[in-house]
Motif scaffolding. Structure first.
Motif, PDB file in Angstrom:
ATOM      1  N   UNK A 199       0.654  -1.082  -0.538  1.00  5.52           N
ATOM      2  CA  UNK A 199      -0.273  -0.368  -0.081  1.00  5.52           C
ATOM      3  C   UNK A 199       1.228   1.164   0.062  1.00  5.52           C
ATOM      4  N   UNK A 200       1.835   1.026   0.985  1.00  3.54           N
ATOM      5  CA  UNK A 200       2.873   2.523   1.144  1.00  3.54           C
ATOM      6  C   UNK A 200       3.572   2.356  -0.301  1.00  3.54           C
ATOM      7  N   UNK A 201       4.219   1.224  -0.543  1.00  2.75           N
ATOM      8  CA  UNK A 201       4.912   1.948  -1.907  1.00  2.75           C
ATOM      9  C   UNK A 201       3.810   1.868  -2.682  1.00  2.75           C
ATOM     10  N   UNK A 202       2.971   1.935  -3.563  1.00  2.00           N
ATOM     11  CA  UNK A 202       1.680   1.658  -4.258  1.00  2.00           C
ATOM     12  C   UNK A 202       1.463   3.754  -4.219  1.00  2.00           C
ATOM     13  N   UNK A 204       5.662   9.298  -7.208  1.00  2.00           N
ATOM     14  CA  UNK A 204       7.598   9.508  -7.237  1.00  2.00           C
ATOM     15  C   UNK A 204       8.229   9.863  -7.087  1.00  2.00           C
ATOM     16  N   UNK A 205       7.769   8.799  -5.024  1.00  2.00           N
ATOM     17  CA  UNK A 205       9.045   9.402  -4.577  1.00  2.00           C
ATOM     18  C   UNK A 205       9.246   7.742  -4.058  1.00  2.00           C
ATOM     19  N   UNK A 206      10.825   8.090  -5.359  1.00  2.00           N
ATOM     20  CA  UNK A 206      11.811   7.359  -5.951  1.00  2.00           C
ATOM     21  C   UNK A 206      12.316   7.473  -4.583  1.00  2.00           C
ATOM     22  N   UNK A 207      13.078   8.062  -3.944  1.00  5.74           N
ATOM     23  CA  UNK A 207      14.186   7.502  -2.094  1.00  5.74           C
ATOM     24  C   UNK A 207      12.771   6.832  -1.634  1.00  5.74           C
ATOM     25  N   UNK A 208      11.986   7.177  -1.534  1.00  7.68           N
ATOM     26  CA  UNK A 208      11.250   6.935  -0.285  1.00  7.68           C
ATOM     27  C   UNK A 208      10.854   5.249  -0.715  1.00  7.68           C
ATOM     28  N   UNK A 209      10.581   5.092  -2.211  1.00  4.15           N
ATOM     29  CA  UNK A 209      10.131   3.581  -2.434  1.00  4.15           C
ATOM     30  C   UNK A 209      11.729   2.826  -2.397  1.00  4.15           C
TER      31      UNK A 209
END
Length: 336
Positions: free
Chosen positions: A124-127, A133-138
């Motif tokens: 869910x968070x990854x979605x 487009x928060x790549x650092x958080x991904x």
């Protein structure tokens, strides 16, 4: 310990033991729209449509062509696509067997995706991060640990294609990494070039300073030698002229002027010879200037004007020299 599937193990055996490269692949063709499902060994690059024809696919019942399984597979837009080394299965389901997923709806935060994830991630968070487009958080939430099994998408009651978001985000992150590496490499090359240019400039400056010191030392040595050998002011002047190139040129000009004055004040015959030679020299220069003017094709007006001025000035010099020669001859005849 290395875990491999059967196809990879066979390919390794053929490559190592038999020296045969990977040129074919065992592909499973299945689905309710397939008349003869089974495993087919086909050469890499074979069109999928050709393989589907051999398996007896009913194009009227087939709704989609999926490469891979029903969970991790993805749709193929065109059956003309070739078989590649990762084509382990071609699934041709009917609409009843694998219905078209309904449109995605908003996430209701039910948490079923997190319960189904075998990698214990937070789909869910990854979605949410993938949408923004928060790549650092991904990356901070271990996106690349996702094995793309499709369990989260399967259990999602909102029918959100979560795996597709993850795949797209992975591709974007990898592209950003490549761009960053390329930029770092370019920066390192630029800094190395700047350092090299500065080093070469410093070396050239050091060589220039060394040559200057050597020239000054040589000139000083010559001046001291001339001063020690000279006996009067003339020798001192010559030594100073040797030490200074500009002063040397001035001294040479003075010497020529003195010699000309001495020749003018000497015997009348010598003076007439000097003036006559001067007239001949100027006449030759005038002839050469006229030849240049006549030979010029007139391409630029400024060049032609400069040549004309040169001819006129030379004519004036010749006239003055001839007048001076006539006066000298008249004076010599009166004295005689």
């Amino acid at each position: 310990v290395v875990c491999q599937n059967v196809g990879t193990a066979v390919a390794v055996h053929e490559a190592v033991a038999l020296g045969r490269p990977l040129v074919s692949r065992v592909t499973t063709v299945t689905g309710e729209a397939v008349a003869h499902p089974g495993n087919y060994e086909v050469l890499l690059g074979t069109p999928m449509g050709w393989l589907l024809e051999r398996a007896g696919v009913d194009s009227e019942r087939a709704r989609r062509l999926v490469m891979g399984g029903p969970m991790m597979g993805f749709s193929i837009p065109e059956p003309a696509c070739p078989v590649v080394k990762t084509t382990n299965c071609l699934l041709v389901p009917t609409e009843a067997e694998l219905p078209t997923p309904p449109p995605a709806q908003a996430c209701i935060r039910c948490g079923l995706c997190a319960e189904a994830c075998p990698a214990t991630l937070l789909p869910q968070q990854l979605y949410w991060f993938a949408q923004g487009k928060e790549y650092d958080k991904l990356e901070g939430h271990n996106l690349f640990d996702c094995i793309e099994c499709g369990a989260c998408s399967y259990v999602c009651p909102s029918h959100i294609p979560l795996v597709q978001y993850y795949r797209a985000s992975k591709a974007d992150i990898l592209a950003r990494r490549r761009e960053s590496e390329k930029a770092d490499h370019a920066r390192e090359r630029f800094e190395a070039r700047q350092a090299r240019m500065e080093r070469l400039a410093a070396e050239r400056e050091a060589k220039r300073a060394e040559r200057k010191r050597a020239a000054e030392a040589k000139a000083k040595a010559k001046a001291e030698a001339a001063a020690s050998e000279g006996a009067g002011g003339t020798d001192d002047a010559q030594a100073a002229a040797t030490a200074d190139p500009i002063q040397a040129a001035i001294e040479r000009a003075k010497a020529r002027k003195a010699a000309l004055a001495a020749g003018t004040a000497g015997e009348p015959a010598d003076r007439l010879a000097t003036l006559s030679a001067n007239v001949d020299t100027i006449a030759k220069r005038l002839a050469a200037a006229r030849e240049k003017l006549d030979a010029y094709d007139g391409g630029e007006a400024s060049v032609a004007e400069a040549l004309k001025r040169g001819v006129e000035k030379t004519e004036e010099k010749l006239a003055r020299a001839e007048a001076e020669l006539r006066e000298a001859r008249e004076g010599a005849s009166e004295e005689a």
